[in-house]
Design a protein around this motif. Structure first.
Motif, mmCIF file in Angstrom:
data_model
loop_
_atom_site.group_PDB
_atom_site.id
_atom_site.type_symbol
_atom_site.label_atom_id
_atom_site.label_comp_id
_atom_site.label_asym_id
_atom_site.label_seq_id
_atom_site.Cartn_x
_atom_site.Cartn_y
_atom_site.Cartn_z
ATOM 1 N N THR A 81 -55.919 21.814 -20.158
ATOM 2 C CA THR A 81 -56.709 22.217 -21.323
ATOM 3 C C THR A 81 -58.183 22.332 -20.953
ATOM 4 O O THR A 81 -58.683 21.598 -20.104
ATOM 5 N N LYS A 82 -58.853 23.273 -21.628
ATOM 6 C CA LYS A 82 -60.292 23.438 -21.473
ATOM 7 C C LYS A 82 -60.917 23.369 -22.862
ATOM 8 O O LYS A 82 -60.218 23.345 -23.862
ATOM 9 N N ASP A 83 -62.216 23.325 -22.920
ATOM 10 C CA ASP A 83 -62.889 23.283 -24.215
ATOM 11 C C ASP A 83 -62.420 24.425 -25.106
ATOM 12 O O ASP A 83 -62.010 25.488 -24.627
ATOM 13 N N LYS A 84 -62.508 24.205 -26.415
ATOM 14 C CA LYS A 84 -62.108 25.185 -27.430
ATOM 15 C C LYS A 84 -60.607 25.464 -27.382
ATOM 16 O O LYS A 84 -60.149 26.570 -27.666
ATOM 17 N N ASN A 85 -59.849 24.445 -26.992
ATOM 18 C CA ASN A 85 -58.388 24.522 -27.002
ATOM 19 C C ASN A 85 -57.825 25.627 -26.114
ATOM 20 O O ASN A 85 -56.734 26.135 -26.349
ATOM 21 N N GLU A 86 -58.552 26.000 -25.098
ATOM 22 C CA GLU A 86 -58.048 26.980 -24.135
ATOM 23 C C GLU A 86 -57.117 26.264 -23.164
ATOM 24 O O GLU A 86 -57.478 25.244 -22.585
ATOM 25 N N THR A 87 -55.898 26.777 -23.000
ATOM 26 C CA THR A 87 -54.920 26.112 -22.141
ATOM 27 C C THR A 87 -54.488 27.025 -20.997
ATOM 28 O O THR A 87 -54.612 28.250 -21.075
ATOM 29 N N GLY A 139 -62.770 23.594 -14.656
ATOM 30 C CA GLY A 139 -63.059 22.785 -15.833
ATOM 31 C C GLY A 139 -61.872 22.422 -16.691
ATOM 32 O O GLY A 139 -62.027 21.804 -17.751
ATOM 33 N N TYR A 140 -60.671 22.786 -16.271
ATOM 34 C CA TYR A 140 -59.474 22.391 -17.017
ATOM 35 C C TYR A 140 -59.116 20.942 -16.688
ATOM 36 O O TYR A 140 -59.478 20.421 -15.627
ATOM 37 N N LEU A 160 -54.828 16.837 -20.894
ATOM 38 C CA LEU A 160 -55.325 16.282 -22.152
ATOM 39 C C LEU A 160 -54.436 15.172 -22.707
ATOM 40 O O LEU A 160 -54.913 14.086 -23.031
#
Length: 343
Positions: free
Chosen positions: A170-176, A192-193, A196
């Motif tokens: 997962t990355k910020d803003k719920n980007e997977t 940056g992933y 989570l």
């Protein structure tokens, strides 16, 4: 991959009907070199689709489409098959050399000379104590530096979880992002992933172990000297393991006795041994954390000329769902000293 079949685009049944095969080749403008059994006529497909297709010949447009895909992939398939063949040959050769060495047919110097005569030098090959496991059920116990990049691109097997493929990061803003190989995992982490959920953190341990091992072997060399080989010392020698290696939830408490070892903490009841075997140790703190250490490889991992031990570490809460893992490296600078934590 057990749910997939390898299917002939132009049905192989046409091989026994020369007249019909010539008609199909003519219609599709295929030259005489086209091999109905060749990789240019093979593609993976789901088993159900393969069984439904049977001996059906697709229309010209669809057949040309699939033949185009197969032709574009043929060179890559042949390249991978060559890699697999070379790896198998190297593996068999190394096993044979090891058997000859153990049986007394060859001396250590003779084995070294044989390896010297080949492309890959002895310091380019590492024998693993614990095998690397991949999703295709392959297990690797001998790693050549020449093969590491290819191994980083292979799909990781998540322990006994054969029904699980890869891990979601997962990355910020719920980007997977879903990754299946060490290469994909490392690139995602660098971008940056992160894992989570508790489940993803646990599954990412397999990637941390495998990537950590392969990247460490890439930089490793044969040690010039060892304080852990004769007599052989390892993870089961708990009197040599500093207690500072043990994991804690939150900030680690200040250890008053810096000479404390796993053995001394077993003796005073702080931790207890849950499992132990030749290359594995599992200890637990009462009402706290547990730790499993598996010895995987020995080499000079930090360039100091001394032999170190690379371990797969898995830490977990004894009364909860927390679990995470990575690699640790232990070294020893004197024959009488404790292990030192290199990483």
């Amino acid at each position: 991959m057990s749910s997939f079949h390898i299917d002939h685009i132009i049905p192989e049944s046409l091989a026994s009907n020369i007249t019909e095969l010539k008609k199909v080749k003519s219609l599709l403008k295929l030259d005489e070199k086209f091999d109905i059994y060749g990789y240019e006529n093979l593609l993976p497909c789901r088993s159900g689709a393969n069984l439904q297709k049977g001996a059906t010949v697709f229309d010209e447009a669809r057949t040309q489409f699939f033949l185009g895909i197969a032709d574009n992939r043929k060179a890559e398939v042949l390249k991978n098959l060559e890699k697999i063949s070379k790896r198998n040959i190297r593996g068999k050769a190394l096993v044979l050399l090891q058997q000859c060495l153990e049986g007394g047919q060859l001396s250590p110097s003779e084995v070294a000379n044989i390896l010297d005569e080949h492309k890959e030098q002895p310091d380019e090959i590492f024998h693993l104590i614990e095998s690397l496991k991949f999703f295709d059920s392959a297990e690797i116990r001998t790693v050549s530096k020449a093969d590491i990049d290819e191994l980083l691109g292979r799909q990781v097997r998540l322990g006994q979880n054969d029904h699980i493929v890869g891990v979601t990061l997962t990355k910020d803003k719920n980007e997977t992002l879903h990754v299946k190989t060490c290469k994909e995992y490392h690139e995602a982490i660098e971008s940056g992933y992160y894992a989570l959920t508790n489940f993803d953190i646990k599954m990412s341990s397999f990637f941390e172990h495998q990537y950590g091992l392969l990247s460490s072997l890439k930089a490793a060399t044969v040690p010039e000297r060892s304080f852990i080989d004769d007599p052989r010392s390892g993870v089961v020698d708990i009197e040599l393991i500093p207690f500072s290696l043990f994991p804690w939830i939150g900030d680690a408490p200040e250890i008053e006795d810096t000479s404390a070892t796993y053995q001394s903490k077993v003796d005073d009841g702080t931790i207890s041994i849950k499992r132990i075997k030749q290359n594995m140790l599992c200890v637990e703190e009462h009402e706290g954390m547990g730790q499993q250490l598996i010895e995987v490889a020995r080499a000079d991992f930090n360039g100091d000329g001394l032999e170190e031990i690379l371990l797969f570490e898995y830490c977990y809460a004894t009364h909860g769902t927390l679990g995470y893992g990575g690699i640790r490296i232990l070294g020893r600078n004197t024959v009488e000293g404790l292990f030192e934590i290199i990483q």
